[in-house]
Scaffold this motif. Structure first.
Motif, PDB file in Angstrom:
ATOM      1  N   UNK A 200      -6.447   4.499  -7.646  1.00  0.00           N
ATOM      2  CA  UNK A 200      -7.763   5.137  -7.648  1.00  0.00           C
ATOM      3  C   UNK A 200      -8.722   4.589  -8.693  1.00  0.00           C
ATOM      4  N   UNK A 201      -8.182   3.973  -9.762  1.00  0.00           N
ATOM      5  CA  UNK A 201      -9.103   3.488 -10.799  1.00  0.00           C
ATOM      6  C   UNK A 201      -9.341   1.983 -10.670  1.00  0.00           C
ATOM      7  N   UNK A 202      -8.289   1.197 -10.745  1.00  0.00           N
ATOM      8  CA  UNK A 202      -8.522  -0.265 -10.646  1.00  0.00           C
ATOM      9  C   UNK A 202      -8.656  -0.711  -9.190  1.00  0.00           C
ATOM     10  N   UNK A 203      -8.103   0.029  -8.284  1.00  0.00           N
ATOM     11  CA  UNK A 203      -8.034  -0.298  -6.856  1.00  0.00           C
ATOM     12  C   UNK A 203      -7.274  -1.606  -6.602  1.00  0.00           C
ATOM     13  N   UNK A 204      -6.392  -1.915  -7.559  1.00  0.00           N
ATOM     14  CA  UNK A 204      -5.592  -3.133  -7.412  1.00  0.00           C
ATOM     15  C   UNK A 204      -4.245  -2.878  -6.738  1.00  0.00           C
ATOM     16  N   UNK A 205      -3.985  -1.615  -6.399  1.00  0.00           N
ATOM     17  CA  UNK A 205      -2.673  -1.232  -5.850  1.00  0.00           C
ATOM     18  C   UNK A 205      -2.435  -1.833  -4.466  1.00  0.00           C
ATOM     19  N   UNK A 206      -1.208  -2.326  -4.249  1.00  0.00           N
ATOM     20  CA  UNK A 206      -0.766  -2.652  -2.878  1.00  0.00           C
ATOM     21  C   UNK A 206       0.627  -2.080  -2.671  1.00  0.00           C
ATOM     22  N   UNK A 207       0.915  -1.744  -1.419  1.00  0.00           N
ATOM     23  CA  UNK A 207       2.250  -1.238  -1.112  1.00  0.00           C
ATOM     24  C   UNK A 207       3.231  -2.407  -1.121  1.00  0.00           C
ATOM     25  N   UNK A 208       4.511  -2.081  -1.211  1.00  0.00           N
ATOM     26  CA  UNK A 208       5.529  -3.132  -1.165  1.00  0.00           C
ATOM     27  C   UNK A 208       5.449  -3.878   0.165  1.00  0.00           C
ATOM     28  N   UNK A 209       5.209  -3.140   1.256  1.00  0.00           N
ATOM     29  CA  UNK A 209       5.130  -3.763   2.589  1.00  0.00           C
ATOM     30  C   UNK A 209       3.995  -4.777   2.647  1.00  0.00           C
ATOM     31  N   UNK A 210       2.824  -4.359   2.162  1.00  0.00           N
ATOM     32  CA  UNK A 210       1.668  -5.266   2.219  1.00  0.00           C
ATOM     33  C   UNK A 210       1.922  -6.495   1.333  1.00  0.00           C
ATOM     34  N   UNK A 211       2.458  -6.260   0.131  1.00  0.00           N
ATOM     35  CA  UNK A 211       2.733  -7.393  -0.764  1.00  0.00           C
ATOM     36  C   UNK A 211       3.758  -8.326  -0.120  1.00  0.00           C
ATOM     37  N   UNK A 212       4.738  -7.745   0.570  1.00  0.00           N
ATOM     38  CA  UNK A 212       5.752  -8.556   1.263  1.00  0.00           C
ATOM     39  C   UNK A 212       5.123  -9.414   2.350  1.00  0.00           C
ATOM     40  N   UNK A 213       4.164  -8.839   3.078  1.00  0.00           N
ATOM     41  CA  UNK A 213       3.480  -9.630   4.114  1.00  0.00           C
ATOM     42  C   UNK A 213       2.698 -10.773   3.470  1.00  0.00           C
ATOM     43  N   UNK A 214       2.131 -10.517   2.303  1.00  0.00           N
ATOM     44  CA  UNK A 214       1.355 -11.565   1.622  1.00  0.00           C
ATOM     45  C   UNK A 214       2.255 -12.729   1.208  1.00  0.00           C
ATOM     46  N   UNK A 215       3.377 -12.389   0.567  1.00  0.00           N
ATOM     47  CA  UNK A 215       4.278 -13.464   0.137  1.00  0.00           C
ATOM     48  C   UNK A 215       4.863 -14.185   1.357  1.00  0.00           C
ATOM     49  N   UNK A 216       5.135 -13.422   2.419  1.00  0.00           N
ATOM     50  CA  UNK A 216       5.645 -14.049   3.643  1.00  0.00           C
ATOM     51  C   UNK A 216       4.626 -15.041   4.201  1.00  0.00           C
ATOM     52  N   UNK A 217       3.351 -14.719   4.068  1.00  0.00           N
ATOM     53  CA  UNK A 217       2.310 -15.663   4.507  1.00  0.00           C
ATOM     54  C   UNK A 217       2.384 -16.965   3.723  1.00  0.00           C
ATOM     55  N   UNK A 218       2.595 -16.836   2.413  1.00  0.00           N
ATOM     56  CA  UNK A 218       2.642 -18.048   1.591  1.00  0.00           C
ATOM     57  C   UNK A 218       3.849 -18.911   1.987  1.00  0.00           C
ATOM     58  N   UNK A 219       4.886 -18.265   2.497  1.00  0.00           N
ATOM     59  CA  UNK A 219       6.072 -19.009   2.942  1.00  0.00           C
ATOM     60  C   UNK A 219       5.849 -19.635   4.315  1.00  0.00           C
ATOM     61  N   UNK A 220       5.143 -18.930   5.199  1.00  0.00           N
ATOM     62  CA  UNK A 220       5.190 -19.400   6.583  1.00  0.00           C
ATOM     63  C   UNK A 220       3.866 -19.506   7.314  1.00  0.00           C
ATOM     64  N   UNK A 221       2.779 -19.021   6.728  1.00  0.00           N
ATOM     65  CA  UNK A 221       1.523 -19.064   7.475  1.00  0.00           C
ATOM     66  C   UNK A 221       1.003 -20.501   7.567  1.00  0.00           C
ATOM     67  N   UNK A 222       0.537 -20.846   8.754  1.00  0.00           N
ATOM     68  CA  UNK A 222       0.034 -22.200   8.962  1.00  0.00           C
ATOM     69  C   UNK A 222      -1.235 -22.496   8.185  1.00  0.00           C
ATOM     70  N   UNK A 223      -1.967 -21.450   7.804  1.00  0.00           N
ATOM     71  CA  UNK A 223      -3.216 -21.720   7.092  1.00  0.00           C
ATOM     72  C   UNK A 223      -3.009 -21.833   5.576  1.00  0.00           C
ATOM     73  N   UNK A 224      -1.790 -21.600   5.102  1.00  0.00           N
ATOM     74  CA  UNK A 224      -1.563 -21.658   3.645  1.00  0.00           C
ATOM     75  C   UNK A 224      -0.669 -22.843   3.255  1.00  0.00           C
ATOM     76  N   UNK A 225      -0.931 -24.000   3.837  1.00  0.00           N
ATOM     77  CA  UNK A 225      -0.079 -25.164   3.557  1.00  0.00           C
ATOM     78  C   UNK A 225      -0.576 -25.987   2.379  1.00  0.00           C
ATOM     79  N   UNK A 226      -1.746 -25.662   1.849  1.00  0.00           N
ATOM     80  CA  UNK A 226      -2.283 -26.459   0.746  1.00  0.00           C
ATOM     81  C   UNK A 226      -1.400 -26.308  -0.496  1.00  0.00           C
ATOM     82  N   UNK A 227      -1.124 -27.422  -1.137  1.00  0.00           N
ATOM     83  CA  UNK A 227      -0.217 -27.397  -2.288  1.00  0.00           C
ATOM     84  C   UNK A 227      -0.989 -27.275  -3.602  1.00  0.00           C
TER      85      UNK A 227
END
Ligand code: LMG
Ligand code: NDP
Ligand code: PMR
Length: 395
Positions: free
Chosen positions: A327-354
């Motif tokens: 409610x204050x920083x609004x930086x909170x994410x759920x474990x599920x959402x954070x997991x989807x984010x890291x999964x994107x970095x592992x496998x998303x085709x648009x995140x291949x830049x090194x």
């Protein structure tokens, strides 16, 4: 100071590769952003400095675009085999959520590299991962011998290694005195940085041998290691200083347990370890990206205020921290959402830049974020690499 801090705060949420607005303070952020240099410019400069290394000849083809064409079946239809990804610390929090997210696509076998085998098995079951999508293997990052044993066991399995996620971490915010790994390194830097550093250095060869079209080495970073953000300015601030403590071995014996040579401070040791993680990713990129085609990335997945990372904190903190972030920083994410984010970095085709440090804005769109001055210091990255190499016995 107030103005400076607010600029810092704003910059944490404002730097966007496509110039779009991102998180939280979006209405004011772009006009206050002061870190003008895009990451890509740093990268080009860094690549020019890249040191040549010997890599096996057949592996030098750079494959950065994930064209899904590994094997041709008899009817000429191209199929992509299941990828194998090692995730350290997959028994809880972000690692578990990422394992689940990748496993449920059916395209990955997740190797859950965990210090507590039974906990990992139970965790996989508890989130409904099905047996054919994961393998649990023992790894204790607080021991270099355990890292070697893990690698032996992994190699004996004869699975190719397609991606590696260095996710495990410990955080001792209230410890008054340091604890140490089996090899005598202060525990937070020992586990979060040196254990992962050793493991990634050794497993790079295995990744090089894999025929997977988009291979990635991901090291989880954090906003709190970046002093160009508000979160990174909450005391104690990360600061590696002149690395005298790292050079002394972080043993607390005759030298200090802290990288900068200062007094032990658990919260700072964690933040310093995250700076090492982010520097290591960039140094890997500079040394190996061009020759191997492997994508090296780091990220800040958002503030996952509910995870086991805060298990050593006082109960009051654990109660107040999630609502504070929500409610204050609004930086909170759920474990599920954070997991989807890291999964994107592992496998998303648009995140291949090194060489990129990924973050997400309030609509959960990824963007290439700016690292702090220290966390993007190429000279420091090289020194951290060389000193770490010595400590783990690779130099
Ligand atoms: C450190 O203290 C310890 O020193 C360290 O040893 C280690 O334990 C570490 O926990 C890890 O903590 C951190 C401490 C000092 O911060 C606190 O969390 C104290 C709380 C301060 C109260 C502020 C009210 C905020 C709203 C309430 C919600 C509380 C949830 C938090 C959990 C508390 C549990 C006890 O931090 C400070 O010194 C505070 C000053 C931070 C400086 C940040 C940089 C400049 C800020 C400029 C102000 C901008 C305003 C932004 C608005 C954000 C809203 C608060
Ligand atoms: P958790 O405590 O939930 O997960 C950490 C994992 O690391 C656990 O599975 C733990 O195992 C494992 N681990 C700890 N020590 C060792 C060791 N010696 N050997 C092997 N595994 C070990 O925390 P998070 O999920 O929050 O943290 C995951 C990553 O995310 C960390 O790198 C952290 O720095 C980063 N991060 C977290 C943020 C947050 O807000 N939570 C924000 C930014 C980054 P076990 O289950 O046995 O305890
Ligand atoms: Mg922080 C403005 C946004 C912001 C964000 C995104 C975080 C993330 N934090 C923010 C602000 C603040 N925090 C402010 C203003 C304060 C003072 C009240 C504050 C305090 C605070 C504490 C005491 N925050 C913390 C702690 C921790 O113990 C956590 C930590 O530093 O662990 C190393 C933490 C965190 N804040 C974050 C994130 C992501 C953390 C978790 C640690 C990490 O993995 O980086």
């Amino acid at each position: 100071m107030a103005l400076q801090t607010s600029s810092l705060a704003i910059s944490a949420f404002s730097v966007h590769s496509e110039g779009k607005k991102s998180n939280g303070f979006s209405a004011i952020e772009s006009s206050f952003s002061f870190l003008g240099v895009p990451l890509s410019d740093h990268r080009i400069a860094a690549l020019k400095m890249k040191k040549k290394i010997a890599v096996r000849a057949q592996t030098t083809t750079a494959v950065t675009t994930p064209t899904p064409s590994i094997s041709n079946s008899p009817n000429e239809k191209k199929t992509l085999r299941k990828g194998n990804v090692i995730i350290t610390g997959a028994s809880s929090g972000l690692g578990l959520a990422t394992a689940k997210s990748l496993a449920e696509t059916g395209k990955w076998n997740v190797v859950m590299a965990c210090r507590d085998f039974l906990k990992a098995e139970r965790a996989a079951k508890s989130v409904g991962m099905s047996k054919e999508n994961y393998t649990v293997m023992h790894l204790d990052l607080a021991s270099l011998e355990s890292v070697r044993q893990f690698i032996d066991a992994f190699r004996r399995s004869e699975m190719p290694l397609d991606s590696l996620v260095c996710n495990a971490a410990v955080y001792y915010p209230n410890a008054k005195t340091p604890s140490f790994t089996a090899d005598g390194f202060e525990l937070s830097v020992g586990v979060n940085h040196l254990g992962h550093f050793y493991m990634s250095r050794l497993l790079l060869d295995d990744m090089v041998k894999s025929d997977y079209p988009s291979k990635r080495l991901v090291i989880v970073g954090s906003i709190t290691g970046n002093t160009n953000t508000l979160a990174g300015n909450v005391p104690p601030k990360a600061n590696l200083g002149d690395l005298r403590g790292l050079s002394g071995g972080l043993s607390g014996l005759g030298s200090t347990a802290m990288i900068d040579g200062g007094e032990y401070w658990g919260a700072k040791a964690y933040k310093d370890s995250k700076v090492c993680n982010m520097l290591t990713m960039q140094e890997f990129h500079r040394r190996y990206h061009e020759e191997t085609g492997i994508t090296f990335s780091s990220l800040y997945p958002g503030c996952i205020a509910t995870t086991g990372l805060f298990r050593e904190h006082i109960p009051l903190f654990r109660t107040l921290f999630p609502p504070f972030q929500k409610y204050i920083t609004k930086g909170f994410v759920s474990e599920e959402e954070a997991g989807r984010r890291l999964a994107q970095v592992v496998s998303d085709r648009s995140l291949t830049k090194s060489g990129v440090y990924w973050s997400w804005n309030s609509t959960s769109a990824s963007f290439q974020n700016e690292l702090s001055e220290e966390a993007s210091d190429a000279e420091k990255a090289k020194k951290v690499w060389e000193l770490s190499d010595k400590l783990v016995g690779l130099a």
